[in-house]
Design a protein around this motif. Structure first.
Motif, PDB file in Angstrom:
ATOM      1  N   ALA A 120       0.817  -1.217   0.000  1.00 29.89           N
ATOM      2  CA  ALA A 120       0.000   0.000   0.000  1.00 29.89           C
ATOM      3  C   ALA A 120       0.849   1.266   0.000  1.00 29.89           C
ATOM      4  O   ALA A 120       0.368   2.340  -0.383  1.00 29.89           O
ATOM      5  CB  ALA A 120      -0.931  -0.006   1.215  1.00 29.89           C
ATOM      6  N   GLU A 121       2.104   1.159   0.412  1.00 25.88           N
ATOM      7  CA  GLU A 121       2.977   2.330   0.468  1.00 25.88           C
ATOM      8  C   GLU A 121       3.683   2.599  -0.862  1.00 25.88           C
ATOM      9  O   GLU A 121       4.330   3.638  -1.020  1.00 25.88           O
ATOM     10  CB  GLU A 121       4.037   2.138   1.552  1.00 25.88           C
ATOM     11  N   ILE A 122       3.588   1.676  -1.800  1.00 22.44           N
ATOM     12  CA  ILE A 122       4.311   1.791  -3.068  1.00 22.44           C
ATOM     13  C   ILE A 122       3.391   2.397  -4.122  1.00 22.44           C
ATOM     14  O   ILE A 122       2.322   1.868  -4.419  1.00 22.44           O
ATOM     15  CB  ILE A 122       4.815   0.416  -3.538  1.00 22.44           C
ATOM     16  N   GLY A 123       3.796   3.520  -4.685  1.00 24.27           N
ATOM     17  CA  GLY A 123       2.996   4.175  -5.710  1.00 24.27           C
ATOM     18  C   GLY A 123       2.869   3.335  -6.968  1.00 24.27           C
ATOM     19  O   GLY A 123       3.791   2.603  -7.343  1.00 24.27           O
ATOM     20  N   GLN A 124       1.733   3.456  -7.624  1.00 31.63           N
ATOM     21  CA  GLN A 124       1.450   2.649  -8.809  1.00 31.63           C
ATOM     22  C   GLN A 124       2.401   2.940  -9.969  1.00 31.63           C
ATOM     23  O   GLN A 124       2.599   2.096 -10.838  1.00 31.63           O
ATOM     24  CB  GLN A 124       0.011   2.869  -9.265  1.00 31.63           C
ATOM     25  N   THR A 125       3.001   4.133  -9.983  1.00 26.49           N
ATOM     26  CA  THR A 125       3.895   4.487 -11.089  1.00 26.49           C
ATOM     27  C   THR A 125       5.354   4.594 -10.652  1.00 26.49           C
ATOM     28  O   THR A 125       6.190   5.070 -11.419  1.00 26.49           O
ATOM     29  CB  THR A 125       3.470   5.818 -11.739  1.00 26.49           C
ATOM     30  N   GLU A 126       5.679   4.172  -9.441  1.00 27.00           N
ATOM     31  CA  GLU A 126       7.034   4.354  -8.920  1.00 27.00           C
ATOM     32  C   GLU A 126       8.093   3.673  -9.788  1.00 27.00           C
ATOM     33  O   GLU A 126       9.167   4.230 -10.027  1.00 27.00           O
ATOM     34  CB  GLU A 126       7.137   3.824  -7.485  1.00 27.00           C
ATOM     35  N   LEU A 127       7.811   2.466 -10.226  1.00 24.83           N
ATOM     36  CA  LEU A 127       8.795   1.747 -11.037  1.00 24.83           C
ATOM     37  C   LEU A 127       9.014   2.449 -12.373  1.00 24.83           C
ATOM     38  O   LEU A 127      10.154   2.626 -12.816  1.00 24.83           O
ATOM     39  CB  LEU A 127       8.349   0.301 -11.264  1.00 24.83           C
ATOM     40  N   TYR A 128       7.929   2.863 -12.994  1.00 22.61           N
ATOM     41  CA  TYR A 128       8.015   3.594 -14.259  1.00 22.61           C
ATOM     42  C   TYR A 128       8.786   4.903 -14.069  1.00 22.61           C
ATOM     43  O   TYR A 128       9.682   5.233 -14.856  1.00 22.61           O
ATOM     44  CB  TYR A 128       6.607   3.880 -14.783  1.00 22.61           C
ATOM     45  N   ASP A 129       8.462   5.636 -13.007  1.00 16.50           N
ATOM     46  CA  ASP A 129       9.139   6.907 -12.749  1.00 16.50           C
ATOM     47  C   ASP A 129      10.628   6.692 -12.489  1.00 16.50           C
ATOM     48  O   ASP A 129      11.467   7.486 -12.939  1.00 16.50           O
ATOM     49  CB  ASP A 129       8.506   7.611 -11.545  1.00 16.50           C
TER      50      ASP A 129
END
Length: 264
Positions: free
Chosen positions: A19-28
Motif C-alpha cells: 500500500a505504500e508503493i505508488g502505482q507508477t514508482e517503477l516507471y518513474d
C-alpha cells in the motif's frame, strides 16, 4: 498474527508494504535515467514492466496472506513462481538495452564519433525508419549537451550493481549457468530456477551463486525496489565499483588447485 508483523525484521521493515508503493514508482524510477524517457519505445517497455510489477505485488501479498493463515497452497503460488522469471527477463532486457545505448553515447562523445554515427543512422533507405532517426537525434542532442553525457556516466555507475545482480539471476534462470566474465568457461548454476517464497513479502526468492558459492539471496521484490530507486541512488566511486567487480569475479579455484600444468 497481523500482516504487518511479517514485514518486521529486528524492529525495522525489510520491505515496504504494498500500500505504500505508488502505482507508477517503477516507471518513474526507470524514466529518471538519462535518455530513457526520451525514447518512446524504451518508455513503453518501462510502463509495461511497471504494470506487471503491480500485478505481481498483488499476487505476492495474496500468497503472503495464505502463508500467514497457514492455508493450503493455491494455484496462485504456482502462477507467481511462473510469472516472476518472466518479469526478471523483461527487466534485464530493458536495462541491458538502455545501458548499451548509454555506453555507446558516452564512448562516442569521448572519441568525437557522434557526427559520424548519427550521419550513418540518418542515411536514407527508401522508407522512414523511426528508431534510426530517433537514435540519430538523441546522439546529436548528446553532442550539444555535455551535461546529458555526464548524467549517463553517473547513471551507468548507479545501475551497475543492480543490473549485475539482475543479470546473475537471469542467466541462472535462462541458461542454467553462472554469469561469469570467462567466456570459455561458464560454471553450472546451483539449482537453476529453484526459488522459495520470501516470508517477509511473499515474493519469489532466488539464490545468487558465483565461483562455486552462494553469495546471497535476492527477491523479485528487492530487484524491483532497486529499479525504483535508481535515480536517487548515490553515484558509487570507481573504487567501490572495482571492489564490487572483484567480489563478483572470484578466482578460479579449480584452476589454482590444478596448478599451471592442469594437475596430474
Amino acid at each position: 498474527m497481523e500482516q504487518d508483523d511479517w514485514y518486521e525484521r529486528e524492529g525495522e521493515p525489510r520491505f515496504r508494504a504494498v500500500a505504500e508503493i505508488g502505482q507508477t514508482e517503477l516507471y518513474d524510477g526507470l524514466c529518471g535515467m538519462a535518455g530513457l524517457a526520451e525514447n518512446p519505445f524504451l518508455a513503453m517497455q518501462a510502463q509495461q514492466l511497471c504494470l506487471v510489477d503491480n500485478v505481481l505485488m498483488g499476487m505476492e501479498q495474496a500468497v503472503l496472506g495464505e502463508m500467514m493463515a497457514d492455508a493450503r497452497p493455491s494455484g496462485q503460488r504456482a502462477l507467481l513462481a511462473a510469472l516472476s522469471p518472466m518479469w526478471i527477463y523483461a527487466a534485464y532486457e530493458l536495462l541491458r538495452t538502455w545501458r548499451q545505448r548509454a555506453i555507446e553515447v558516452v564512448r562516442l562523445a569521448e572519441n568525437g564519433g557522434i557526427d559520424m554515427r548519427a550521419s550513418h543512422l540518418e542515411q536514407k533507405h527508401g522508407y522512414t525508419h523511426y528508431d534510426r532517426e530517433l537514435r540519430a537525434r538523441q546522439l546529436r542532442d548528446a553532442k550539444d549537451d555535455p551535461e546529458l553525457v555526464q548524467r549517463m556516466r553517473d547513471d551507468l555507475a548507479r545501475t551497475e550493481i543492480g543490473f549485475t545482480m539482475l543479470e546473475c539471476i537471469r542467466v541462472a534462470l535462462a541458461k542454467h549457468e553462472e554469469a561469469s566474465s570467462n567466456k570459455k568457461k561458464k560454471p553450472i548454476a546451483f539449482a537453476p530456477g529453484l526459488a522459495l517464497i520470501n516470508r517477509d513479502c511473499g515474493s519469489m526468492e532466488y539464490e545468487v551463486s558465483v565461483g562455486g558459492a552462494i553469495i546471497q539471496y535476492e527477491t523479485r521484490r528487492g530487484l524491483a525496489e532497486t529499479l525504483r530507486q535508481f535515480p536517487t541512488m548515490p553515484v558509487p566511486s570507481p573504487e567501490e565499483l572495482a571492489d564490487f567487480r572483484a567480489y563478483m569475479n572470484p578466482p578460479d579455484f579449480d584452476a589454482i588447485d590444478a596448478g599451471p600444468t592442469g594437475g596430474v
